[in-house]
Motif scaffolding. Structure first.
Motif, PDB file in Angstrom:
ATOM      1  N   LYS A 184       0.811  -1.215   0.000  1.00 40.22           N
ATOM      2  CA  LYS A 184       0.000   0.000   0.000  1.00 40.22           C
ATOM      3  C   LYS A 184       0.845   1.266   0.000  1.00 40.22           C
ATOM      4  N   ASP A 185       2.007   1.226   0.659  1.00 36.09           N
ATOM      5  CA  ASP A 185       2.815   2.434   0.797  1.00 36.09           C
ATOM      6  C   ASP A 185       4.221   2.033   1.232  1.00 36.09           C
ATOM      7  N   HIS A 186       5.125   3.005   1.181  1.00 34.96           N
ATOM      8  CA  HIS A 186       6.491   2.763   1.661  1.00 34.96           C
ATOM      9  C   HIS A 186       6.424   2.501   3.161  1.00 34.96           C
ATOM     10  N   CYS A 187       6.868   1.351   3.592  1.00 31.32           N
ATOM     11  CA  CYS A 187       6.795   0.963   5.008  1.00 31.32           C
ATOM     12  C   CYS A 187       8.057   0.197   5.349  1.00 31.32           C
ATOM     13  N   VAL A 188       8.913   0.784   6.177  1.00 28.70           N
ATOM     14  CA  VAL A 188      10.199   0.171   6.476  1.00 28.70           C
ATOM     15  C   VAL A 188      10.154  -0.521   7.833  1.00 28.70           C
ATOM     16  N   ALA A 189      11.201  -1.279   8.127  1.00 26.07           N
ATOM     17  CA  ALA A 189      11.228  -2.103   9.329  1.00 26.07           C
ATOM     18  C   ALA A 189      12.376  -1.723  10.243  1.00 26.07           C
ATOM     19  N   ILE A 190      12.138  -1.845  11.540  1.00 27.75           N
ATOM     20  CA  ILE A 190      13.197  -1.703  12.539  1.00 27.75           C
ATOM     21  C   ILE A 190      13.116  -2.887  13.497  1.00 27.75           C
ATOM     22  N   GLY A 191      14.196  -3.107  14.238  1.00 24.96           N
ATOM     23  CA  GLY A 191      14.184  -4.014  15.363  1.00 24.96           C
ATOM     24  C   GLY A 191      14.077  -3.208  16.647  1.00 24.96           C
ATOM     25  N   GLU A 192      13.505  -3.809  17.673  1.00 27.31           N
ATOM     26  CA  GLU A 192      13.321  -3.134  18.963  1.00 27.31           C
ATOM     27  C   GLU A 192      13.793  -4.061  20.086  1.00 27.31           C
TER      28      GLU A 192
END
Length: 327
Positions: A184-192
């Motif tokens: 749907k859109d630009h959606c990036v990932a991180i770790g937490e």
């Protein structure tokens, strides 16, 4: 590429539910080899107000906020003042909009947090998926992953004695959700890591979950830059935040092996795209992923497995179809 390893989302004594003073946390960060760390106390930016943001023995502290009503926790970065929400806040879009209005950005935090019912741990999932304007989401969270192991007395004992060995990686549910959002859109990932270093009692034994000396060696977000940082705190913070916002990064478990050397590139004769980037196909286009050592590599396109390599250090793929690709 220059690879910078950091930990995102943890809490100091400035948070109402944490007790470890920030100087102790910073000492652990430098001892464990972090190059940057993103502090996210609840509704507070006190560390910045107290001039603690910046470099500490070569480790860059960046101060953000975890906006944490009952549900829909949001990690906000690049903001100048805290965004306040009541515990009963039900309008997650308002929180995202307030962060964006300050010129900041944010990540949906531990979206599928299920808690630990056996020991009374509450669940804090994200429940409003109609929102827009966020930069991305956390795909792997130390506390959420560890809590998932607390399903019986024996598994709880094992999780306390060998916490790293019960980690299973990003949940398939969360990865499927991420794949859906990227359509749907630009959606990036991180770790937490969402670390508080709480002291808990399990069957009469007290244990710290988790000391920062351990937590900082687990789930990290590595930022990939084409030029090295300058050791100027303000400039380097802007550079790292811009890369995180774009998704020019990867998530890893660093406890047993050093992941540096990983790369993921798509290129044709004239252009290339790095993680978080896009490329308009112009003639023959090649996708290439490399590992620092042998491993199993999955290439995912639009949420579906298209190629697998086992005990290999690289994967190549002729890109013939448009889509969102991840490794």
């Amino acid at each position: 590429m220059f690879d910078y390893a950091g930990c995102i989302h943890f809490h100091s004594a400035y948070s109402y539910d944490a007790r470890v003073p920030l100087p102790e946390i910073l000492k652990a960060a430098t001892q464990t080899g972090l190059q940057f760390a993103v502090l996210t106390d609840h509704f507070r930016l006190d560390a910045r107000l107290n001039n603690e943001e910046g470099y500490h023995d070569g480790m860059l502290l960046i101060v953000g906020e975890e906006i944490s009503p009952r549900y829909n926790h949001y990690v906000a970065l690049g903001i100048e003042k805290p965004v306040v929400a009541w515990k009963a806040e039900a309008n997650a879009q308002r929180l995202i909009d307030e962060v964006n209005a300050q010129g900041g950005f944010g990540f949906i935090s531990h979206p599928d947090h299920a808690g630990a019912p056996l020991i009374g741990g509450r669940a804090y999932p994200w429940i409003q998926w109609s929102v827009r304007g966020y930069a991305g989401m956390g795909i792997w969270d130390l506390m959420s992953d560890w809590n998932a192991a607390l399903s019986s007395p024996w598994s709880t004992l094992s999780a306390c004695l060998r916490p790293a060995h019960v980690l299973k990686g990003p949940s398939p549910k969360t990865l499927a959700r991420w794949d859906e959002l990227t359509q749907k859109d630009h959606c990036v990932a991180i770790g937490e890591i969402d670390n508080h270093a709480h002291t808990r009692s399990f069957f009469g034994f007290k244990r710290t979950i988790f000391p920062f000396e351990f937590a900082f060696r687990t789930i990290r977000t590595h930022v990939l830059l084409e030029k090295p940082l300058l050791h100027d705190a303000k400039l380097d913070e802007r550079t790292l935040l811009a890369a995180l916002r774009q998704g020019q990064s990867y998530v890893s478990l660093d406890l047993w092996n050093d992941p540096r050397g990983f790369s993921f590139t798509v290129y044709d004769e004239k252009n290339k795209a790095l993680p978080g980037g896009t490329l308009m196909r112009n003639g023959q286009t090649l996708l290439e992923a490399k590992l620092p050592g042998p491993g199993k590599i999955h290439l995912i396109r639009d949420g579906r497995l298209v190629k697998e390599e086992v005990r290999r250090t690289a994967l190549q793929w002729d890109v013939d179809l448009p889509g969102v690709y991840r490794i």
